[in-house]
Design an enzyme around this catalytic site. Structure first.
Site, short mmCIF file in Angstrom:
data_model
loop_
_atom_site.label_atom_id
_atom_site.label_comp_id
_atom_site.label_asym_id
_atom_site.label_seq_id
_atom_site.Cartn_x
_atom_site.Cartn_y
_atom_site.Cartn_z
N CYS A 13 0.84 -1.19 0.00
CA CYS A 13 0.00 0.00 0.00
C CYS A 13 0.88 1.25 0.00
O CYS A 13 2.11 1.16 0.16
CB CYS A 13 -0.93 0.02 1.22
SG CYS A 13 -0.05 0.06 2.78
N CYS A 16 3.19 1.97 2.91
CA CYS A 16 4.42 1.18 2.97
C CYS A 16 5.58 1.95 2.35
O CYS A 16 6.73 1.84 2.81
CB CYS A 16 4.25 -0.15 2.22
SG CYS A 16 3.08 -1.28 3.00
N CYS A 80 46.74 -17.76 0.31
CA CYS A 80 46.94 -17.34 1.69
C CYS A 80 45.77 -16.47 2.12
O CYS A 80 44.84 -16.22 1.36
CB CYS A 80 48.26 -16.58 1.85
SG CYS A 80 48.26 -14.97 1.02
N CYS A 83 44.85 -13.56 -0.09
CA CYS A 83 44.03 -13.89 -1.26
C CYS A 83 42.55 -13.95 -0.87
O CYS A 83 41.67 -13.54 -1.64
CB CYS A 83 44.47 -15.22 -1.86
SG CYS A 83 46.16 -15.24 -2.48
N ASP A 487 13.68 -28.10 27.03
CA ASP A 487 12.23 -28.23 26.97
C ASP A 487 11.92 -29.64 27.50
O ASP A 487 12.80 -30.50 27.53
CB ASP A 487 11.76 -28.07 25.52
CG ASP A 487 10.29 -28.41 25.34
OD1 ASP A 487 9.49 -27.83 26.08
OD2 ASP A 487 9.99 -29.25 24.49
N ASP A 690 12.29 -29.09 20.43
CA ASP A 690 11.89 -29.83 19.23
C ASP A 690 10.60 -29.35 18.60
O ASP A 690 10.21 -29.81 17.55
CB ASP A 690 11.74 -31.33 19.55
CG ASP A 690 10.48 -31.61 20.38
OD1 ASP A 690 10.12 -30.74 21.20
OD2 ASP A 690 9.89 -32.68 20.21
N ASP A 694 9.24 -23.86 20.53
CA ASP A 694 10.62 -23.68 20.99
C ASP A 694 11.44 -22.81 20.04
O ASP A 694 12.56 -22.40 20.39
CB ASP A 694 11.33 -25.04 21.13
CG ASP A 694 10.65 -25.93 22.15
OD1 ASP A 694 10.25 -25.40 23.20
OD2 ASP A 694 10.54 -27.14 21.90
#
Length: 803
Positions: A13, A16, A80, A83, A487, A690, A694
């Site tokens: 819009c 924005c 090296c 580089c 957890d 998991d 989390d």
């Protein structure tokens, strides 16, 4: 100043446009910005392209994004740390490039650039800088690339062999008097010819590298080698041309030739060793079958894997590798998944189970419904993750890069001072030899290899043992961890609870209460919901569908059944409804003391909500949970349990496992807050989880560890993924991080020792140029060899006690 147009996502819009312009104006490097809503882009003028990451960060903070593409490049002519810095600078100078990480050990770069940037511009910039590159995802197959690597190694070995053959007569010329055979000294003209071939043919690579460095107004290892050996060759040639006839000129051809030979030896040994650091990637890519047996109405047919599509039915016979990800729809077998998960024992796979590409089918015929093929398989994601981690740059490496940026110019100044002061004190020719030794011993090869080789080996050996490390920063951070937050459900426990007690309250009918609870849990995906459905099925209960179903995050659910409002959840949800649980606290405490998780059921009766049932669940602890906590404590790491359960239930679990601290009644959004609180106290926190809830905490922690048995969101948020979901991989991941970090420290120490001790010794004449060349070659080889010792690491998995 540079001008570029970048795409911006999220603009929908006119307002924005204003917010994007305001965000861009806050970046000091932005001189002007024109935002176009129709094309969803912005034309910006920057002081220079180096500030593009700040622009992306500002837009992201404002709620908008810049679409980026991240790809891998292979580079040539890297020698090296200098580089590395120059190739990164060349890529960052291309408009649209946001971040670049060049890895000296793998000779690869990971580049992120704004979508729409022409990739050919990046290749052109590398060619101009002297480091030609190719996109890895558009190159020839992996096998072909490995063939080219072998050809390059054979070429290096061939050059080393002939350089050594031609240098040997010159080296013997250093010891004629010692050997008592002065006639062994080659004629001056032969010395000139032998040394010139070594200097300008086999040493041409150093001149090319030096030319590219000078053209980029910087220095590198090649420049130091070219300057040092050219000085020795030039001085010898001058003496040869100006010495009167009949006299033997003072020649130093052996110095330049032997130095080049030693450095070629170091490069060859280094290349061989670096090849071993990539074994993890080669082993994983070797798991990909080239063909698959597809079942059709006309029978089975072998097809190239590229022709297999999701939904195809694939037949896998005993002894064959599974070519796709999919679900077993017929048959059963034992499958070796060791290269994917690190699990040494085969696992049983039956109808309905998921199998992954790269696994070995052992003893049965499987018919698989394809869900992922090629780049969409778990194997491909693992390969990309390991490649990404090996190409990434640890924070400490950025410090090394800054040091190397000023190192070569400082060395050149030291060499000039050595020659200038020495010319006055000991004569110009001897002083020049000392300056040559300074240039050669100071080559920063080992410095550039110290960190990336250790990271490559560490991430590779971790992957073989079921520990996937997303990037070098996660690997570096993990060694500092002093606090681990767990957890509970699905992490410390199996996540498959069962109903232990269903207690009707307030004179409610038990059967009716069970039907009401079941109605709320009919379609829920929470493990407690599955446990209740199984219990109801055992009791022969059934229920209708609720309307107006609502999920209360971290608290429970609610809905309406037959015009009656129902609530099912924890004590907090009941309190939010104004319900008093005090009359049943003794019953609840008795259940919690057993480590049970409690849910309360409330229903609306005559317009008034009342509690009608208490449900107690118990979950089994994961195998190895107690040993994991004990290992962490033995390492000086404090363990925390953060759970949405009641205090009593969480305390009961913590007491069984020996966990140090407990936080209960924690909502999902509060887990990240607890992580941040601990970090503000100066702790280094690892979060283990998991589930989707989390993910914020995993991202907020110094190191997030996700169980591969959990959700994709959790794995994407974590820096480390444990492929087997075994808890004892947690201390193993921290251990491999500490080992890798130790190797990095050792490598950097020895790299600095070689240079810091070698330079003054060379300046005062205690190191000859040949000795300097040998030491420089040895430093690079020792650093890579030390890193390869990590390959012997194995996780310390202790035998399980009965949980």
């Amino acid at each position: 100043m540079s001008t570029l147009t970048i795409p911006i996502s999220g603009m929908n819009c006119g307002s924005c446009v204003g917010r994007v312009e305001k965000a861009l104006q806050q970046v000091n490097a932005v001189l002007n910005a024109e935002v176009n809503l129709a094309s969803e882009s912005a034309r910006i003028e920057l002081t220079d392209d180096q500030h593009l990451p700040e622009v992306c960060a500002a837009l992201q903070q404002a709620g908008y994004g810049v679409p980026l593409e991240t790809r891998q490049l292979s580079l040539s002519n890297l020698s090296c740390a200098g580089c590395v810095r120059r190739s990164e600078t060349a890529l960052l100078g291309v408009p649209g490039v946001v971040t670049v990480e060049v890895n000296l050990a793998s000779e690869q770069a990971r580049v992120s650039y704004v979508a729409g940037t022409d990739p050919d511009n990046l290749l052109a910039a590398l060619r101009k800088a002297g480091y030609p590159g190719e996109w890895l995802d558009s190159q020839q197959p992996q096998a072909t690339r490995e063939d080219e690597q072998q050809k390059n190694l054979h070429r290096e070995r061939r050059h080393l062999f002939w350089a050594a053959i031609l240098s040997t007569p010159l080296a013997l010329a250093m010891f004629p008097d010692m050997l008592g055979r002065p006639e062994w000294m080659p004629p001056a003209i032969l010395q000139l010819l032998l040394a010139s071939v070594v200097q300008f043919y086999f040493g041409a690579r150093f001149y090319r590298g030096a030319w590219h460095a000078l053209r980029n107004r910087s220095g590198n290892m090649d420049l130091l080698v070219a300057m040092g050996t050219s000085a020795g060759w030039s001085l010898s040639t001058w003496n040869f041309l100006t010495t009167p006839g009949g006299q033997m000129p003072v020649l130093f051809y052996e110095a330049s030739a032997v130095i080049i030979t030693f450095i070629l030896l170091g490069k060859y040994l280094e290349s061989r060793a670096k090849g071993q650091t990539l074994e993890a990637i080669r082993a994983l890519t070797a798991l990909r079958p080239d063909q698959a047996r597809r079942r059709t109405a006309a029978g089975d047919e072998m097809l190239p894997l590229a022709q297999i599509q999701p939904g195809d039915h694939i037949v896998v016979r005993p002894g064959e590798r599974i070519p796709v990800d999919g679900d077993v729809i017929e048959g059963g077998s034992h499958v070796d998944e060791s290269m994917l998960t690190g699990e040494s024992l085969p696992v049983s796979r039956q109808t309905g189970d998921v199998v992954n590409a790269g696994s070995m089918n052992q003893d049965g015929v499987l018919l698989i419904n394809t869900t992922g093929v090629g780049q969409d398989t778990l194997l491909a994601r693992i390969v990309r993750l390991v490649e990404s981690a090996q190409a990434s740059k640890a924070p400490i490496q950025r410090l090394v890069d800054r040091v190397s940026a000023v190192f070569v110019p400082v060395v050149v100044v030291i060499a000039l001072l050595t020659w200038g002061i020495g010319s006055v004190l000991i004569g110009p020719q001897t002083a020049l030899l000392h300056a040559i030794a300074v240039l050669v011993i100071a080559c920063p090869c080992a410095l550039g290899l110290a960190t990336p080789t250790a990271i490559m080996v560490g991430t590779g050996v971790a992957a073989r043992n079921g520990i996937l490390i997303r990037d070098a920063e996660a690997l570096e951070q993990a060694h500092r961890v002093d606090t681990v937050i767990f957890d509970k459900t699905g992490t410390l426990t199996e996540g498959k609870p069962a109903v232990q007690a269903f207690i009707a309250l307030n004179e409610a009918a038990s059967g009716q209460a069970l039907q009401q609870a079941l109605a709320l849990q009919q379609d829920a995906e929470h493990p407690l919901a599955e446990a209740l459905r199984q219990y109801a099925e055992q009791q022969g209960a059934s229920a209708g569908r609720v309307s107006d179903f609502t999920v209360h995050a971290g608290r429970g659910t609610s809905g309406a059944l037959d015009g009656q409002r129902l609530w099912l959840g924890n004590a907090r949800l009941m309190q939010e409804q104004g319900l008093d649980l005090a009359p049943w606290q003794d019953t609840a405490r008795g259940q919690e003391a057993k480590g049970h998780t409690l849910s309360w059921l409330a229903s609306e009766r005559d317009g008034q909500a009342e509690v009608v049932a208490l449900i107690a669940y118990a979950d089994t602890l994961k195998t190895g949970a107690r040993e994991t906590v004990a290992q962490l404590r033995a390492s000086g790491i404090e363990s925390w349990l953060v759970s949405g359960d009641s205090q009593a239930a969480a305390q009961a679990i913590a007491a069984q496992l020996g966990i140090d601290q407990v936080r209960a009644h924690v909502l999902p959004e509060d887990k990240a807050r607890i992580v941040n609180e601990l970090r503000e106290q100066g702790r280094h926190v690892a979060m283990i989880g998991d589930g989707i809830n989390d993910a914020p905490a995993l991202a907020a922690a110094d190191v997030g560890m996700a169980m591969a048995t959990g959700t994709d969101v959790a794995m994407h948020s974590a820096g480390i993924t444990l492929m087997r979901g075994e808890l004892q991989l947690i201390p193993a991941a921290l251990q491999v991080s500490r080992r890798t970090w130790a190797k990095i420290r050792q490598n950097l120490f020895w790299a600095f020792v070689y240079n810091s001790l070698g330079i003054p010794l060379a300046a005062i004449g205690l190191l000859t140029p040949m000795m300097a060349g040998a030491m420089m070659a040895a430093s690079s080889v020792s650093v890579v060899t030390n890193a390869l010792l990590l390959k012997r690491w194995q996780p310390e998995i202790k035998p399980h006690e009965h949980q």
